[in-house]
Enzyme design. Sequence first.
Site, PDB file in Angstrom:
ATOM      1  N   ARG A 149      -5.400  -9.949  -1.938  1.00 11.34           N
ATOM      2  CA  ARG A 149      -3.955  -9.695  -2.099  1.00 11.34           C
ATOM      3  C   ARG A 149      -3.267 -10.898  -2.742  1.00 11.34           C
ATOM      4  NH1 ARG A 149      -2.270  -8.571   3.650  1.00 11.34           N
ATOM      5  NH2 ARG A 149      -0.181  -8.221   2.818  1.00 11.34           N
ATOM      6  N   ARG A 172      -3.075  -6.320  11.138  1.00 10.52           N
ATOM      7  CA  ARG A 172      -3.003  -5.334  10.060  1.00 10.52           C
ATOM      8  C   ARG A 172      -4.348  -5.298   9.366  1.00 10.52           C
ATOM      9  NH1 ARG A 172       2.139  -6.237   6.157  1.00 10.52           N
ATOM     10  NH2 ARG A 172       0.567  -5.905   4.564  1.00 10.52           N
ATOM     11  N   LYS A 232       8.818 -12.316   3.671  1.00  6.94           N
ATOM     12  CA  LYS A 232       9.731 -11.378   3.019  1.00  6.94           C
ATOM     13  C   LYS A 232      10.198 -10.276   3.968  1.00  6.94           C
ATOM     14  CE  LYS A 232       6.982  -9.612  -0.082  1.00  6.94           C
ATOM     15  NZ  LYS A 232       5.693 -10.213   0.242  1.00  6.94           N
ATOM     16  N   ARG A 289       6.373  -5.053  -7.939  1.00 11.11           N
ATOM     17  CA  ARG A 289       5.196  -5.925  -7.877  1.00 11.11           C
ATOM     18  C   ARG A 289       4.490  -6.027  -9.216  1.00 11.11           C
ATOM     19  NH1 ARG A 289       4.197  -5.124  -2.004  1.00 11.11           N
ATOM     20  NH2 ARG A 289       2.532  -6.476  -1.320  1.00 11.11           N
ATOM     21  N   ARG A 295      -1.101 -13.399  11.937  1.00  8.84           N
ATOM     22  CA  ARG A 295      -0.055 -12.381  12.091  1.00  8.84           C
ATOM     23  C   ARG A 295      -0.551 -11.203  12.925  1.00  8.84           C
ATOM     24  NH1 ARG A 295       3.031 -10.400   6.828  1.00  8.84           N
ATOM     25  NH2 ARG A 295       1.014  -9.784   5.980  1.00  8.84           N
TER      26      ARG A 295
END
Length: 228
Positions: free
Chosen positions: A168, A157, A15, A90, A127
Amino acid sequence: MALNVVMLGPPGAGKGTQAERLAAARGIPKVSTGDILRDAVARATPLGQVARAAMDAGQLVGDDIVIALVTERLAQPDALPGFVLDGFPRTVTQAEALDNLMRGRGPLTVLHVVVPLEELVRRVSSRMVCERCGRNRPPDLAPESRCPADGGRWVQRADDAADVVRERLRVFERQTRPLVEHYRQRGWLWEIDGNRPPDEVTRAIARTVDLAATHGRAGEAVPTRGRA
Ligand code: AMP
């Protein structure tokens, strides 16, 4: 007509990258609640201090806080011709708040980026982002290289650690997935196959946004695999 886009999808769906590309191509701002909150945490502002614990645990920050952030951001003049929202709404409460904010501002185009679970987990665990600006490491740059924009190192992260990612993804299923139905019922939902190279996803999104604009509010949920 204003181009008002929501990018909906689980962590790792791409996204952020796609929102950035679409916003740059159309000359409208990308509004990422995750970026705004991470910046507040990094600067240890009062907002950051409130948001930090929820973010570290992979939970959502309170609806009131994020709704206030987005209300203020979308009222700024640069967002009047349109925006690309990344990571908001969300929850159903946030989606209802956005419906209210959109009165008189033209239709929403909601892009639901779909990626299989195993691929999400693979992507998020590999990532890396710039420690300074938060930009994703491009796949052609080695982990030891530096961010081309500001020379920052690539780091993971904090909320991409394996156990937090699992939480998550659970939070997405429980709190965000119901928005697919919310937007499908309104006829604003467009499905994007996100399980392919980023440039192909970018092209599919560009075609879908143009198609949605010609359909106005009558957009139907069109699976874009093999179509857009
Ligand atoms: P993201 O970068 O979009 O994955 O967001 C990172 C984290 O910021 C999330 O796991 C949440 O803790 C928080 N966050 C971002 N956007 C929202 C939102 N719309 N509502 C609640 N929390 C959010």
